[in-house]
Enzyme design. Structure first.
Site, PDB file in Angstrom:
ATOM      1  N   HIS A  43       0.810  -1.226   0.000  1.00 52.22           N
ATOM      2  CA  HIS A  43       0.000   0.000   0.000  1.00 52.22           C
ATOM      3  C   HIS A  43       0.850   1.287   0.000  1.00 52.22           C
ATOM      4  O   HIS A  43       0.614   2.185  -0.794  1.00 52.22           O
ATOM      5  CB  HIS A  43      -0.917   0.037   1.228  1.00 52.22           C
ATOM      6  CG  HIS A  43      -1.751  -1.204   1.396  1.00 52.22           C
ATOM      7  ND1 HIS A  43      -2.282  -1.892   0.346  1.00 52.22           N
ATOM      8  CD2 HIS A  43      -2.152  -1.878   2.513  1.00 52.22           C
ATOM      9  CE1 HIS A  43      -2.969  -2.931   0.800  1.00 52.22           C
ATOM     10  NE2 HIS A  43      -2.895  -2.941   2.106  1.00 52.22           N
ATOM     11  N   LYS A  97       0.095  -0.237  13.844  1.00 53.17           N
ATOM     12  CA  LYS A  97      -1.143  -0.665  14.503  1.00 53.17           C
ATOM     13  C   LYS A  97      -1.211  -0.001  15.880  1.00 53.17           C
ATOM     14  O   LYS A  97      -0.182   0.343  16.454  1.00 53.17           O
ATOM     15  CB  LYS A  97      -1.131  -2.182  14.708  1.00 53.17           C
ATOM     16  CG  LYS A  97      -0.998  -2.981  13.419  1.00 53.17           C
ATOM     17  CD  LYS A  97      -2.337  -3.396  12.897  1.00 53.17           C
ATOM     18  CE  LYS A  97      -2.215  -4.272  11.659  1.00 53.17           C
ATOM     19  NZ  LYS A  97      -3.311  -4.104  10.729  1.00 53.17           N
TER      20      LYS A  97
HETATM   21  C1  BG6 Z   1      -4.455  -4.823   4.777  1.00 49.20           C
HETATM   22  C2  BG6 Z   1      -3.531  -5.227   5.901  1.00 49.20           C
HETATM   23  O1  BG6 Z   1      -3.844  -4.994   3.538  1.00 49.20           O
HETATM   24  O2  BG6 Z   1      -4.807  -3.454   4.935  1.00 49.20           O
HETATM   25  C3  BG6 Z   1      -4.178  -4.986   7.263  1.00 49.20           C
HETATM   26  O3  BG6 Z   1      -3.223  -6.604   5.758  1.00 49.20           O
HETATM   27  C4  BG6 Z   1      -4.653  -3.562   7.361  1.00 49.20           C
HETATM   28  O4  BG6 Z   1      -3.261  -5.288   8.302  1.00 49.20           O
HETATM   29  C5  BG6 Z   1      -5.488  -3.169   6.147  1.00 49.20           C
HETATM   30  O5  BG6 Z   1      -5.411  -3.447   8.550  1.00 49.20           O
HETATM   31  C6  BG6 Z   1      -5.805  -1.684   6.165  1.00 49.20           C
HETATM   32  O6  BG6 Z   1      -6.720  -1.390   5.148  1.00 49.20           O
HETATM   33  P1  BG6 Z   1      -7.715  -0.142   5.279  1.00 49.20           P
HETATM   34  O7  BG6 Z   1      -8.403  -0.099   3.965  1.00 49.20           O
HETATM   35  O8  BG6 Z   1      -8.613  -0.444   6.433  1.00 49.20           O
HETATM   36  O9  BG6 Z   1      -6.840   1.044   5.549  1.00 49.20           O
END
Ligand code: BG6
Length: 484
Positions: A236, A335
């Site tokens: 991401h 986190k």
């Molecule tokens: C996922 C991760 O790809 O993205 C998770 O594995 C994380 O650990 C999540 O919580 C976060 O996604 P968003 O869309 O809630 O920001």
């Protein structure tokens, strides 16, 4: 609208129930998919298959917004869903039944969705091929994490490539399905305001930060092996960095976009044992207060006394090319932080000559704040004269654009968007194999250097902004994280 057979391997898993099914429910409801769609959800045994509809109904009610779920809509949707008992590693369980049920390629396009652990991707591909379920037009969708490092990612991609062409392979990064993320390109490439300012001459530094308030959420095994770097940065955050740093593609098509993103990944300066402590910060949360509630520390949640897994990471990255020479990109994710937020801060340089006296206040550098979630907004921090005072006094003010107010019908369901793109065979928002390879090529040396230098995570209290040293990463050059 084409009829589609969508086979979801891992039909009872968290991803399917939490993200894929609500997305498909919405898509049917707004008539974006045909009523002739069949969703095969694989189950491990008969019991799971028999209770599938009731379990699905409960989870749809949970994960859809209240107004979205109605009995009438559910009755329509459930007709599409076909639970099927299938064992990926055992060809005698379910595969022939699946084959018998799938329609021919002329009757329905065929999509396989791997909502399963990557360790069984290869086996799943083999079975699909052994049962001759794969046609040249069928598509396969794979989820992250794709591999554990560059080598394993390439092995997986290699294996998939034995059975599916690159154009049939859709690698998902759900961040790319967020409307606000796609808006980054519109913002950058359709506003002349930014065209000449988007480089080292005007920009001091960039922050890309995804903070979460949640902890392990029942994914302890996966997370403890992965850590924040593999779970969030490899995919991401690096994708966001690419969209911010890439050159304008000469046309907005998937090949050109991917080419430009790839160049950014190739330009990332490698972090090695010499720079690891100056350029990366690892953290792990201990118990603390989150939204007024006491929450457990990472080790307690893990029910272990020992783990060096990082739940927080901050990195000072450099894109070594003509446009970005000398401009640091600070990446941060973790986190159990203070707030759930995903945002990109473009901090511009100060004006080159100061004409205001110190008593008139400081002319702060302009900032473009692009908030992706929880609120979708764009703010531009400017300096203004304080109009309530007769004498000139500088005061920071914001041009504030709330996207949800401008686009009230906008609904940010990244999975729906991406699934519909797969249905439409549009690969623009999916990741090319080469991008995965380059992203790992940058991540691997960081993990190796952590290990070689025995660099262990610094503890931080849940509910804070991470370890104190993460602040120092910016402070040493007179900068600070945008935590407002
Ligand atoms: C996922 C991760 O790809 O993205 C998770 O594995 C994380 O650990 C999540 O919580 C976060 O996604 P968003 O869309 O809630 O920001």
């Amino acid at each position: 609208m084409q009829a589609t057979d969508l086979v979801i391997f891992g039909g009872t898993g968290d991803l399917t129930l939490r993200k894929l099914m609500p997305a498909l429910f919405r898509a049917l409801n707004e008539k974006s998919i045909s009523e002739k769609t069949v969703i095969y959800a694989t189950c491990r045994n008969k019991k799971q298959a028999e209770s599938y509809a009731s379990k699905l109904k409960i989870s749809l009610k949970k994960y859809l917004d209240n107004h979205e779920f109605t009995e009438e809509r559910w009755n329509k949707f459930k007709k599409l869903v076909q639970p099927i008992v299938l064992d990926i590693s055992d060809s005698s369980i379910g595969w022939q039944e699946l084959k018998n049920q799938l329609r021919s390629q002329q009757q329905a396009q065929r999509i396989f969705y791997f909502a399963i652990a990557p360790t069984i991707f290869a086996k799943c591909c083999e079975q699909i091929s052994a049962f001759q379920l794969n046609h040249p037009e069928s598509r396969v969708v794979v989820e992250k994490p794709l591999g554990y490092n560059r080598k394993t990612a390439n092995e997986i991609n290699q294996k998939i490539a034995q059975y599916f062409d690159e154009k049939q392979t859709f690698r998902i990064d759900h961040y790319l399905g967020k409307e606000t993320v796609q808006n980054l390109m519109a913002l950058r490439f359709s506003n002349i305001l930014f065209e000449n300012m988007w480089d080292k001459n005007s920009i001091d530094h960039i922050q890309i930060s995804i903070s979460e308030t949640v902890g392990l959420e029942g994914r302890a095994d996966f997370y403890n092996d992965a850590g924040a770097l593999r779970d969030m940065v490899q995919n991401h955050l690096l994708q966001l960095l690419c969209l911010i740093a890439m050159e304008p593609p000469n046309k907005l098509n998937s090949d050109n976009i991917r080419t430009e993103k790839l160049k950014v990944l190739q330009s990332l300066r490698k972090i090695d044992t010499d720079s690891i402590r100056e350029e990366t910060i690892r953290g792990q949360y201990v118990s603390g207060e989150e939204n007024g509630k006491l929450v457990k520390g990472y080790l307690e949640e893990l029910a272990s006394t020992n783990s060096f897994c990082e739940t927080f990471v901050a990195i000072k990255a450099h894109v070594e090319n003509w446009r970005w020479a000398g401009v640091p990109f600070y990446l941060r994710t973790g986190k159990r932080l203070n707030a759930r937020r995903a945002e990109i801060i473009i901090q511009f340089k100060s004006t080159s000559h100061h004409i205001f006296s110190p008593s008139q206040g400081e002319a702060l550098p302009n900032k473009l704040i692009i908030q992706l979630q929880p609120e979708e907004r764009i703010q531009l921090q400017l300096n203004s004269k304080d109009l309530a005072k007769s004498k000139t006094q500088l005061q920071p003010i914001f041009l504030d654009l709330n996207l949800t107010e401008n686009f009230p019908t906008f609904y940010n369901d990244a999975y729906k968007r991406l699934l519909l793109d797969v249905f439409d065979n549009d690969p623009s928002l999916f990741i090319h194999r080469d991008e995965i390879d380059q992203a790992w090529a940058w991540i691997d040396p960081i993990i190796e250097s952590w290990s070689k230098t025995n660099y262990q995570p610094e503890l931080y209290r849940a509910g804070t902004w991470g370890p104190e040293t993460a602040d120092k990463l910016l402070k040493q050059s007179g900068r600070a994280w945008h935590n407002q």
